[in-house]
Design an enzyme around this catalytic site. Structure first.
Site, PDB file in Angstrom:
ATOM      1  N   GLY A  99       1.273  -1.532   0.130  1.00 17.46           N
ATOM      2  CA  GLY A  99       0.097   0.413  -0.344  1.00 17.46           C
ATOM      3  C   GLY A  99       0.849   0.986   0.062  1.00 17.46           C
ATOM      4  O   GLY A  99       0.557   2.122   0.333  1.00 17.46           O
ATOM      5  N   TYR A 102     -15.650  -3.322   5.828  1.00 17.79           N
ATOM      6  CA  TYR A 102     -14.216  -3.060   6.932  1.00 17.79           C
ATOM      7  C   TYR A 102     -14.126  -2.984   8.163  1.00 17.79           C
ATOM      8  O   TYR A 102     -12.698  -4.090   8.648  1.00 17.79           O
ATOM      9  CB  TYR A 102     -14.156  -1.756   6.015  1.00 17.79           C
ATOM     10  CG  TYR A 102     -12.982  -0.509   6.705  1.00 17.79           C
ATOM     11  CD1 TYR A 102     -12.258  -1.201   6.203  1.00 17.79           C
ATOM     12  CD2 TYR A 102     -13.206  -0.129   7.670  1.00 17.79           C
ATOM     13  CE1 TYR A 102     -10.809  -0.219   6.085  1.00 17.79           C
ATOM     14  CE2 TYR A 102     -11.647   0.767   7.867  1.00 17.79           C
ATOM     15  CZ  TYR A 102     -10.617   0.709   7.475  1.00 17.79           C
ATOM     16  OH  TYR A 102      -9.695   0.719   7.820  1.00 17.79           O
ATOM     17  N   LYS A 115     -11.808  -5.973  10.397  1.00 19.58           N
ATOM     18  CA  LYS A 115     -10.178  -4.945  11.145  1.00 19.58           C
ATOM     19  C   LYS A 115     -10.401  -6.187  12.239  1.00 19.58           C
ATOM     20  O   LYS A 115      -9.028  -6.489  12.421  1.00 19.58           O
ATOM     21  CB  LYS A 115     -10.591  -3.796  11.042  1.00 19.58           C
ATOM     22  CG  LYS A 115     -10.044  -2.736   9.893  1.00 19.58           C
ATOM     23  CD  LYS A 115      -9.116  -3.312   9.680  1.00 19.58           C
ATOM     24  CE  LYS A 115      -8.283  -2.261   8.765  1.00 19.58           C
ATOM     25  NZ  LYS A 115      -6.465  -1.825   8.047  1.00 19.58           N
TER      26      LYS A 115
HETATM   27  C1  AKB Z   1     -11.901   5.111   7.022  1.00 22.04           C
HETATM   28  O1  AKB Z   1     -12.614   5.924   7.750  1.00 22.04           O
HETATM   29  O2  AKB Z   1     -12.065   4.379   6.474  1.00 22.04           O
HETATM   30  C2  AKB Z   1     -10.296   5.348   7.781  1.00 22.04           C
HETATM   31  C3  AKB Z   1      -9.949   4.315   9.315  1.00 22.04           C
HETATM   32  C4  AKB Z   1     -10.752   5.110  10.351  1.00 22.04           C
HETATM   33  O3  AKB Z   1     -10.061   3.964   9.242  1.00 22.04           O
HETATM   34  N1  AKB Z   1     -10.093   6.358   7.672  1.00 22.04           N
END
Ligand code: AKB
Length: 315
Positions: free
Chosen positions: A6, A141, A145
Site C-alpha cells: 500500500g 471493513y 479489521k
Molecule cells: C476510514 O474512514 O475508513 C478510515 C479508518 C478510520 O479506518 N480512515
C-alpha cells in the site's frame, strides 16, 4: 529489506519516506498495486507491484528481496468496502491471511498491520472506548479489521510470529489524499477551504470522531514496531488516541485561519451510519503503558500545520 504494501496510499507514501531516511533508501521496498507511486518514492528506492491477493507472487517478492519486516498497509477503506464487499473480502481478509502465511514461511521477523477504530461497533462503549471490549462492527471493513486483529494475535500465540497492530482513527495529512474512508471529510475540508473558501460535508455537524495528524500516525507505527516484545501484553490490537472533533468544530478552527471559509452539510446516510457506529474517543492507556505511546499534535497544532503546508502545496 523492509516491505511496505500500500506504498502509494495516504499513509504508505509517508511511511516509505520515513523508513528510507532511517534505514537507507535501498533497504525499503515500496509495494504498490494499481495506484502509481509518487515520483519521489518511485525514484528514491526499490519498488514492486504487489498484489496481496496473489499468494505465489507475494511469496516470490518476499523471498527474492529477503524481506525481514513487513508493514502491511494495503486495505480497502470503510466507504469503498461497503460498495464492493467482494473486493474488500479479497484484499482485507484474504490479503491479510496471505501476508501472515508468507511471513511465517519466509521467516520474516515482524509484521505490522494497522487496524482501525472501525473494529468497534454500535454495542461498544463510545466514549473512552476501552482497549479490550465488545467488538461487533456492522461494516465489511470493520469485520475485516477484527479478523486482522484476531488472526495477528493467533499467529503470535500459535507460531510466535511477531505480529503487531494498532487501531488508527481518521488520519489527516497534506501530502497524499486518502481514498474512500468515512473520516476523509476532515482532509477534504482543508482542500475546500484553500481552493474555494467552502466545503459541503457528508457527515452531520455534530458527528464526533477520533482523529490524528500524520506525523503521529507514522510515529505510532514505528514506535510500536521498535518496542521491546518483552513489554507487550497486547500485540495486534492497541487503541491509540490523539484528539476528537466534529465537522463543525473543525470548520470553526479553519475559519480562524480563513475567515471567508463557510461550510454546508449534505448528509450521506451510508457514511453517517458508519460514523455513528464508531467510538468518539479511545482509552489508549495500554499503548501508553506497554510501548510509551504519546501523540505530539493536538487539534490546534494540527490545523495550523496542515493548513499552511497544504496552502503551499496547492499554490
Ligand atoms: C476510514 O474512514 O475508513 C478510515 C479508518 C478510520 O479506518 N480512515
Amino acid at each position: 529489506m523492509i516491505l511496505v504494501t500500500g506504498a502509494a496510499g495516504q499513509i504508505g507514501t509517508e511511511l516509505v519516506s520515513e523508513l528510507r531516511q532511517r534505514h537507507g533508501p535501498q533497504n525499503v521496498l515500496a509495494g504498490r498495486h494499481k495506484t502509481p507511486l509518487p515520483e519521489e518514492i518511485a525514484s528514491s528506492g526499490p519498488s514492486e507491484i504487489v498484489d496481496v491477493t496473489n499468494l505465489d507472487q507475494l511469496k516470490a517478492i518476499v523471498q527474492n528481496h529477503n524481506v525481514t519486516r513487513i508493514f502491511h498497509l494495503s486495505s480497502i477503506l470503510s466507504a469503498l468496502a461497503e460498495s464492493n464487499i467482494h473486493a474488500a473480502h479479497q484484499v482485507n481478509i484474504n490479503g491479510v491471511f496471505n501476508i501472515l502465511t508468507v511471513a511465517l514461511e519466509a521467516n520474516v521477523e515482524q509484521v505490522i498491520i494497522p487496524s482501525s477504530i472501525a473494529a468497534f461497533g454500535a454495542d461498544t462503549p463510545r466514549e473512552s472506548t476501552p482497549n479490550d471490549t465488545i467488538q461487533r462492527p456492522s461494516t465489511t471493513y470493520g469485520i475485516s479489521k477484527v479478523f486482522t486483529e484476531l488472526m495477528g494475535n493467533y499467529f503470535y500465540t500459535r507460531f510466535k510470529l511477531d505480529v503487531r497492530g494498532l487501531r488508527l482513527p481518521g488520519v489527516l495529512s497534506w501530502k497524499t489524499e486518502p481514498t474512500a474512508g468515512t473520516t476523509d471529510y476532515a482532509v477534504a475540508m482543508f482542500y475546500g477551504a484553500i481552493a474555494h473558501n467552502k466545503y459541503e460535508c457528508y457527515l452531520g455537524p455534530d458527528t464526533i470522531l477520533p482523529m490524528m495528524y500524520m506525523p503521529d500516525a507514522i510515529k505510532s507505527l514505528l514506535d510500536l514496531s521498535t518496542a521491546s516484545i518483552n513489554t507487550l501484553s497486547h500485540h495486534s490490537d492497541f487503541n491509540v488516541h490523539a484528539m476528537s472533533f466534529t465537522p463543525s468544530e473543525l470548520a470553526s478552527a479553519i475559519k480562524k485561519i480563513n475567515p471567508q471559509f463557510s461550510i454546508t452539510y449534505n448528509v450521506d446516510p451510508l457514511r453517517q451510519s458508519i460514523a455513528d457506529s464508531w467510538p468518539s474517543s479511545l482509552d489508549d492507556s495500554a499503548a501508553r503503558k506497554e510501548w510509551g505511546w504519546q501523540p505530539d499534535f493536538d487539534m490546534a497544532a494540527l490545523v495550523n500545520d496542515m493548513y499552511s503546508n497544504l496552502e503551499d502545496k496547492l499554490k
